[in-house]
Design a protein around this motif. Structure first.
Motif, mmCIF file in Angstrom:
data_model
loop_
_atom_site.group_PDB
_atom_site.id
_atom_site.type_symbol
_atom_site.label_atom_id
_atom_site.label_comp_id
_atom_site.label_asym_id
_atom_site.label_seq_id
_atom_site.Cartn_x
_atom_site.Cartn_y
_atom_site.Cartn_z
ATOM 1 N N LYS A 127 0.791 -0.870 0.185
ATOM 2 C CA LYS A 127 0.241 0.076 0.002
ATOM 3 C C LYS A 127 0.889 0.597 -0.212
ATOM 4 O O LYS A 127 1.024 2.134 -0.926
ATOM 5 C CB LYS A 127 -1.762 -0.208 0.968
ATOM 6 N N TYR A 128 1.968 1.173 0.327
ATOM 7 C CA TYR A 128 2.928 2.893 0.523
ATOM 8 C C TYR A 128 3.378 2.628 -0.628
ATOM 9 O O TYR A 128 3.629 4.052 -0.949
ATOM 10 C CB TYR A 128 3.828 2.570 2.023
ATOM 11 N N PHE A 129 4.075 1.572 -1.119
ATOM 12 C CA PHE A 129 4.220 1.992 -2.178
ATOM 13 C C PHE A 129 3.561 2.948 -3.344
ATOM 14 O O PHE A 129 2.987 3.650 -3.787
ATOM 15 C CB PHE A 129 4.849 0.581 -3.416
ATOM 16 N N LYS A 130 1.784 2.164 -3.450
ATOM 17 C CA LYS A 130 0.727 2.460 -4.342
ATOM 18 C C LYS A 130 0.693 3.937 -3.599
ATOM 19 O O LYS A 130 0.191 5.077 -4.841
ATOM 20 C CB LYS A 130 -0.149 1.726 -4.363
ATOM 21 N N PHE A 131 0.488 4.518 -2.643
ATOM 22 C CA PHE A 131 -0.070 5.029 -2.173
ATOM 23 C C PHE A 131 0.812 6.507 -2.514
ATOM 24 O O PHE A 131 1.126 7.955 -2.634
ATOM 25 C CB PHE A 131 0.308 5.865 -0.139
ATOM 26 N N ASN A 132 2.734 6.347 -2.348
ATOM 27 C CA ASN A 132 3.298 7.215 -2.673
ATOM 28 C C ASN A 132 3.217 7.700 -4.110
ATOM 29 O O ASN A 132 3.251 8.944 -4.778
ATOM 30 C CB ASN A 132 4.464 6.843 -2.594
ATOM 31 N N ARG A 133 3.198 6.403 -5.260
ATOM 32 C CA ARG A 133 2.664 6.905 -6.415
ATOM 33 C C ARG A 133 1.504 7.673 -6.524
ATOM 34 O O ARG A 133 2.000 8.562 -7.992
ATOM 35 C CB ARG A 133 2.450 5.606 -8.007
ATOM 36 N N ILE A 134 0.228 7.525 -6.547
ATOM 37 C CA ILE A 134 -1.022 8.385 -6.265
ATOM 38 C C ILE A 134 -0.927 10.026 -5.897
ATOM 39 O O ILE A 134 -1.306 10.835 -6.442
ATOM 40 C CB ILE A 134 -2.008 6.921 -5.326
ATOM 41 N N LYS A 137 1.255 11.202 -7.756
ATOM 42 C CA LYS A 137 0.563 11.827 -9.988
ATOM 43 C C LYS A 137 -0.546 12.330 -9.596
ATOM 44 O O LYS A 137 -0.981 13.778 -10.605
ATOM 45 C CB LYS A 137 -0.445 10.263 -10.460
ATOM 46 N N TYR A 138 -1.179 12.350 -8.490
ATOM 47 C CA TYR A 138 -2.364 13.608 -8.177
ATOM 48 C C TYR A 138 -1.858 15.202 -7.112
ATOM 49 O O TYR A 138 -3.634 15.088 -6.670
ATOM 50 C CB TYR A 138 -3.999 13.018 -8.416
ATOM 51 N N ALA A 139 -1.614 14.557 -6.887
ATOM 52 C CA ALA A 139 -0.876 15.783 -5.902
ATOM 53 C C ALA A 139 -1.802 15.462 -3.727
ATOM 54 O O ALA A 139 -2.835 16.950 -4.435
ATOM 55 C CB ALA A 139 -1.257 17.171 -6.317
ATOM 56 N N LEU A 140 -2.423 14.680 -3.985
ATOM 57 C CA LEU A 140 -3.282 14.330 -2.843
ATOM 58 C C LEU A 140 -2.514 14.172 -1.638
ATOM 59 O O LEU A 140 -1.465 13.679 -2.104
ATOM 60 C CB LEU A 140 -3.724 12.880 -3.359
ATOM 61 N N ASP A 141 -2.429 14.226 -0.752
ATOM 62 C CA ASP A 141 -2.304 13.675 0.640
ATOM 63 C C ASP A 141 -2.418 12.301 0.727
ATOM 64 O O ASP A 141 -3.704 11.904 0.326
ATOM 65 C CB ASP A 141 -3.370 14.341 1.946
ATOM 66 N N GLN A 142 -2.195 11.688 1.768
ATOM 67 C CA GLN A 142 -1.969 10.166 2.264
ATOM 68 C C GLN A 142 -3.383 9.713 1.690
ATOM 69 O O GLN A 142 -3.659 8.586 1.228
ATOM 70 C CB GLN A 142 -1.914 9.748 2.546
ATOM 71 N N SER A 143 -4.743 10.021 3.114
ATOM 72 C CA SER A 143 -5.852 9.891 3.559
ATOM 73 C C SER A 143 -6.930 9.949 1.923
ATOM 74 O O SER A 143 -7.284 9.177 1.398
ATOM 75 C CB SER A 143 -6.251 10.967 4.140
ATOM 76 N N LYS A 147 -8.170 6.743 -0.233
ATOM 77 C CA LYS A 147 -9.803 6.606 -0.811
ATOM 78 C C LYS A 147 -9.888 6.273 -1.903
ATOM 79 O O LYS A 147 -10.106 5.503 -2.663
ATOM 80 C CB LYS A 147 -9.978 7.489 -0.211
ATOM 81 N N MET A 148 -8.841 6.649 -3.243
ATOM 82 C CA MET A 148 -8.588 6.498 -4.149
ATOM 83 C C MET A 148 -8.536 5.595 -4.631
ATOM 84 O O MET A 148 -9.057 4.795 -5.786
ATOM 85 C CB MET A 148 -7.692 8.276 -4.452
ATOM 86 N N LYS A 154 -11.854 -1.554 -6.487
ATOM 87 C CA LYS A 154 -13.209 -2.237 -5.743
ATOM 88 C C LYS A 154 -14.213 -2.114 -7.011
ATOM 89 O O LYS A 154 -15.681 -3.189 -7.139
ATOM 90 C CB LYS A 154 -13.722 -1.214 -4.594
ATOM 91 N N LYS A 155 -14.092 -0.755 -8.039
ATOM 92 C CA LYS A 155 -15.032 -0.992 -8.966
ATOM 93 C C LYS A 155 -14.176 -1.968 -10.150
ATOM 94 O O LYS A 155 -15.245 -2.682 -10.378
ATOM 95 C CB LYS A 155 -14.744 0.299 -9.541
ATOM 96 N N ARG A 156 -12.965 -2.213 -10.236
ATOM 97 C CA ARG A 156 -12.455 -3.210 -10.652
ATOM 98 C C ARG A 156 -12.452 -4.441 -10.526
ATOM 99 O O ARG A 156 -12.803 -5.190 -11.330
ATOM 100 C CB ARG A 156 -10.724 -2.524 -11.095
ATOM 101 N N SER A 157 -12.799 -4.866 -9.216
ATOM 102 C CA SER A 157 -12.865 -6.253 -8.985
ATOM 103 C C SER A 157 -14.385 -5.957 -9.114
ATOM 104 O O SER A 157 -14.891 -7.635 -9.184
ATOM 105 C CB SER A 157 -12.678 -5.742 -7.108
ATOM 106 N N ARG A 158 -15.475 -5.161 -8.938
ATOM 107 C CA ARG A 158 -17.093 -5.854 -9.274
ATOM 108 C C ARG A 158 -16.858 -5.626 -10.635
ATOM 109 O O ARG A 158 -17.727 -7.175 -10.828
ATOM 110 C CB ARG A 158 -18.327 -4.392 -8.883
ATOM 111 N N HIS A 159 -16.656 -5.209 -11.289
ATOM 112 C CA HIS A 159 -17.034 -5.195 -12.985
ATOM 113 C C HIS A 159 -15.982 -6.168 -13.457
ATOM 114 O O HIS A 159 -16.623 -7.202 -13.763
ATOM 115 C CB HIS A 159 -16.028 -4.131 -13.032
ATOM 116 N N TYR A 160 -14.608 -6.968 -12.889
ATOM 117 C CA TYR A 160 -14.429 -8.180 -13.173
ATOM 118 C C TYR A 160 -14.901 -9.131 -12.664
ATOM 119 O O TYR A 160 -15.230 -10.292 -13.539
ATOM 120 C CB TYR A 160 -12.734 -8.309 -12.480
ATOM 121 N N ARG A 161 -15.634 -9.199 -11.475
ATOM 122 C CA ARG A 161 -16.077 -10.656 -11.147
ATOM 123 C C ARG A 161 -18.093 -10.646 -11.874
ATOM 124 O O ARG A 161 -18.629 -11.623 -12.448
ATOM 125 C CB ARG A 161 -16.784 -10.065 -9.658
#
Lengths: 199, 199
Positions: A127-134, A137-143, A147-148, A154-161
């Motif tokens: 998760k920290y690798f992903k947090f840092n990238r996002i 990329k989008y100039a967001l804080d960690q929280s 969330k993003m 969650k969307k990808r998972s539901r769509h796939y299922r």
């Protein structure tokens, strides 16, 4: 590229999967398909690109029957989602038929499961690798980044299922699962390139 | 081998993970540790190799408190299992300290998580690939092979969960998860070798 292998990339949001797929395609000298699929699908189905993009954003909610439909009923909404899925599936099959390529997302591993020689890859990361990238990329804080990531996965998972009846990210569905956080982006690219060349 | 990387291999029973680990070690020219760990652990702990092997066979049952202990209480039985785990952990750390190597099984990925530079790999395969390997190897019919695989993986999973509090086979714990059924044994070996050399 000697063989006609189709590399499908599924990926957790923020894992760098898209970048890895694009770099692997470049290294192999083969086409890379991502948003282009939407365009192609739009052409085939007569639906506008803009409409497809908008519906893609909302498709998950319709699966939960927990949506604000903006005036269309949930049945109609599901019907539109299905049309988009069908049009995209057709586009994915056409790309695969044309020869070796890399396709990111959109259930391509499932859509091509019986058609062509595929190397199905899943990219994930801690998760920290992903947090840092996002965050970068989008100039967001960690929280906000967290969330993003959570909502997107969650969307990808539901769509796939919904469209495959399989679990998104279940390693059984892939030949290779690569932890981009532990391996690094460039090592992940090299592993995919090597695997594709040797299959 | 330029770097001192330790490759840990966890694997589903019948996936060829042990063979892949051994071939990767040979290709890299580094030591391969599997049953040897038991011997080393035996030396360190004063427990006999024979005793450790016997207890390893039974360790899972003790975790379920559903055992035939042959006269020893479940508390003593757990105590012995813990002694074996501790002795093996020490042996694994000693091997890792000596330099680059491949270690198969025995929670090595968890034991070394903070100690050394590890490439943690999980090898898995679809069930028919595993059935065929086990049927050939042990001259079994499919039903017996299936039972052997199920029971062995259940033991590995419980042992791993008990000592690590993590899920065995959860891809988050590994840098690379390779489907040996889809990739083939030799491709899986090459991918590990390439990854290890480039890290």
């Amino acid at each position: 590229m000697k063989n006609d292998i189709v590399i499908t990339i599924s990926r957790e949001f923020g894992s760098g999967g898209r970048e890895i797929g694009e770099k692997a395609a470049k290294a192999l000298g083969i086409p890379f398909y991502d948003r282009a699929i939407i365009l192609k699908a739009a052409e085939n189905s007569g639906l506008s690109e803009e409409f497809i993009e908008k519906e893609e954003q909302r498709v998950t909610n319709s699966m939960l029957f927990n949506l604000s439909t903006g005036g269309i009923s949930s049945q109609n909404f599901q019907f539109m989602s299905d049309q988009i899925y069908i049009a995209q599936s057709r586009a994915i099959r056409e790309y695969a038929d044309e020869g070796a390529c890399v396709i990111v997302g959109r259930c391509a591993d499932y859509i091509l499961r019986e058609d062509v020689k595929c190397l199905n890859v899943f990219i994930y990361a801690d998760k920290y690798f992903k947090f840092n990238r996002i965050m970068k990329k989008y100039a967001l804080d960690q929280s906000a980044a967290e969330k993003m990531i959570r909502e997107s996965d969650k969307k990808r998972s539901r769509h796939y299922r919904f469209y495959t009846s399989m679990e998104w990210g279940d390693k059984e569905n892939y030949a290779l699962c690569l932890n981009s956080g532990k391996l690094g982006i460039d090592n992940a690219v090299r592993i995919i390139v090597d695997a594709a060349e040797k299959m």
